[in-house]
Each structure stands twice: as structure tokens, then as C-alpha cells.
Design a protein around this motif. Structure first.
Motif, PDB file in Angstrom:
ATOM      1  N   ALA A   8      -2.696   0.728   0.716  1.00 25.15           N
ATOM      2  CA  ALA A   8      -3.352   1.390   1.844  1.00 25.15           C
ATOM      3  C   ALA A   8      -2.658   2.703   2.191  1.00 25.15           C
ATOM      4  N   ALA A   9      -1.326   2.709   2.187  1.00 25.97           N
ATOM      5  CA  ALA A   9      -0.581   3.931   2.469  1.00 25.97           C
ATOM      6  C   ALA A   9      -0.865   5.001   1.417  1.00 25.97           C
ATOM      7  N   TYR A  10      -0.975   4.587   0.172  1.00 28.12           N
ATOM      8  CA  TYR A  10      -1.303   5.535  -0.897  1.00 28.12           C
ATOM      9  C   TYR A  10      -2.676   6.151  -0.670  1.00 28.12           C
ATOM     10  N   ALA A  11      -3.642   5.315  -0.320  1.00 32.78           N
ATOM     11  CA  ALA A  11      -5.005   5.814  -0.106  1.00 32.78           C
ATOM     12  C   ALA A  11      -5.049   6.802   1.050  1.00 32.78           C
ATOM     13  N   VAL A  12      -4.375   6.479   2.149  1.00 32.29           N
ATOM     14  CA  VAL A  12      -4.347   7.374   3.300  1.00 32.29           C
ATOM     15  C   VAL A  12      -3.615   8.666   2.956  1.00 32.29           C
ATOM     16  N   PHE A  13      -2.537   8.556   2.181  1.00 34.73           N
ATOM     17  CA  PHE A  13      -1.771   9.749   1.808  1.00 34.73           C
ATOM     18  C   PHE A  13      -2.644  10.736   1.041  1.00 34.73           C
ATOM     19  N   PHE A  14      -3.337  10.259   0.025  1.00 32.07           N
ATOM     20  CA  PHE A  14      -4.143  11.174  -0.778  1.00 32.07           C
ATOM     21  C   PHE A  14      -5.360  11.675  -0.007  1.00 32.07           C
ATOM     22  N   ALA A  15      -5.933  10.834   0.861  1.00 32.48           N
ATOM     23  CA  ALA A  15      -7.058  11.291   1.679  1.00 32.48           C
ATOM     24  C   ALA A  15      -6.610  12.365   2.665  1.00 32.48           C
TER      25      ALA A  15
END
Length: 221
Positions: A8-15
Motif C-alpha cells: 500500500a505504501a508503494y502504491a501511494v508513493f508512486f501515485a
């Protein structure tokens, strides 16, 4: 939460890094926040999400890729010196070749400063930071984390070059040639440069002190 939080943190980071700079979104944000306001908000958001991502990697299940050894801690301790100096010499300085440049119309290709060494000093600092930290963090989550950042930084320079060449047209190559003809080191250091170098040293010391509080691990042997 383990791997779920990490993903989830990865997804938010790239978004958070891709959506605000899209051509259909950035002008709308800059019209409301101003150019400087957008840069500050984007930087603050990036730091907050980055801190969450690093924390999530530390909370992910530990799966060793290689064994830890005492010598490994000296790699980031050594590499972070130039990283801090690069950051101090490049943040909020004119740089029409890359992102994050301030007052690019004042850029002097005959006195390019850190840009003489790298068109993308912030990406260079990111690549060095990530590559250095992957050495003493040989578990799977951190290998993915720092490996992705290193690859992003190395590939990001090509993507930025492509976009800037399209935006600047023939001026991109002309200015690049003028920068290449400039001396790598100035004949003398200005007061502003000396202050920035001092800030880089202070940043290094601050990171050493704050690292245990921010990330729960001391960087010292």
C-alpha cells in the motif's frame, strides 16, 4: 499488516509522485498554490510518503537475501557525505535541465556549479543514497525498496532529458554544449557556495543524530 502495508505504501508513493505532475493536473495545482507553493507542497508530500514507505519496509516480514556483516555499515556512512553535499549544492538552484530548478531564467551555463558534474544532481543523490543503503539492508523488503529507488533514479534522468529536450528544442543541446565547456571547478568559491557546503556538513551531522529517532536504527557501527 506486514506485506500489505508495504504494498500500500508503494502504491501511494508512486501515485503521489506521478499524479500531481501530470500535464492535466499540475497547471491546476499551480494556479491555486503558485509555483513555489506547488513545489513546497509536492516536496512535503514526497517526504511524508517516503518516511511511511521506509517505515513499512522495516515492518515487513524479514526474509534475508544476504547476511549482514559489520563492514556494511561503513558504506552508507561514507557515501552519505557526498550525498549531503550534492543536495546542499543543488536544492533551489537554477537548473533548466532537470526538475526542481528554481529561477531557471537566471541559469548561467558558463558558471553551472553542480550541473557541470551532473544534469540531474537530485537524481544522482537519490541513486547514491539508495545504492549505499541497500548494502547493510539485505532483507527482501529493503532490497526491493532501495533497489527500486536506485533504478528509478538512473532511469529517471533519461526520461527527464527526453522531456526537457522536447520542451527546450535546440536550446537544450546548445546550453548543454556551453555547460560542457565550463570548468569543472570554479576559480574561487562564492560566499553562497561556502554556505551551502556548510549546510551539507550540517545536514550530514543532523542525519546521524536523527536517524535513530526517525528510523529506529543507529547508522553508527
Amino acid at each position: 499488516m506486514g506485506w500489505l502495508e508495504f504494498v500500500a505504501a508503494y502504491a501511494v508513493f508512486f501515485a503521489s509522485h506521478s499524479l500531481p505532475v501530470r500535464p492535466s493536473v499540475r497547471p491546476w495545482l499551480e494556479a491555486r498554490l503558485g509555483s513555489s507553493g506547488f513545489t513546497l507542497a509536492y516536496s512535503a508530500l514526497s517526504l511524508v510518503v517516503l518516511a511511511w514507505l521506509i517505515g513499512a519496509a522495516g515492518r515487513a516480514p524479514h526474509l534475508a537475501v544476504w547476511d549482514w556483516a559489520p563492514w556494511q555499515v561503513h558504506v552508507p556512512l561514507t557515501v552519505m557525505w557526498p550525498v549531503c553535499l550534492i543536495l546542499a549544492l543543488s536544492i533551489a538552484r537554477p537548473n533548466p535541465f532537470s526538475f526542481g530548478g528554481a529561477s531557471n531564467d537566471r541559469f548561467d551555463p558558463t558558471r553551472p556549479g553542480i550541473v557541470r558534474w551532473s544534469r540531474h544532481p537530485l537524481l544522482l543523490a537519490l541513486a547514491l543514497w539508495a545504492a549505499a543503503h541497500i548494502v547493510p539492508n539485505g532483507d527482501l523488503a529493503h532490497v526491493i525498496l532501495f533497489g527500486t529507488f536506485a533504478a528509478f533514479a538512473l532511469l529517471g534522468g533519461r526520461l527527464v532529458d527526453r522531456r526537457k529536450r522536447r520542451e527546450m528544442g535546440p536550446e537544450w543541446q546548445r546550453m548543454r554544449n556551453r555547460v560542457a565547456d565550463a570548468p569543472r571547478l570554479p576559480a574561487s568559491l562564492s560566499d553562497g557556495t561556502l554556505l551551502r557546503l556548510a549546510a551539507g556538513v550540517a545536514l550530514y551531522g543532523t542525519l546521524l543524530w536523527a536517524h535513530p529517532f526517525l528510523f529506529g536504527v543507529s547508522p553508527l557501527p
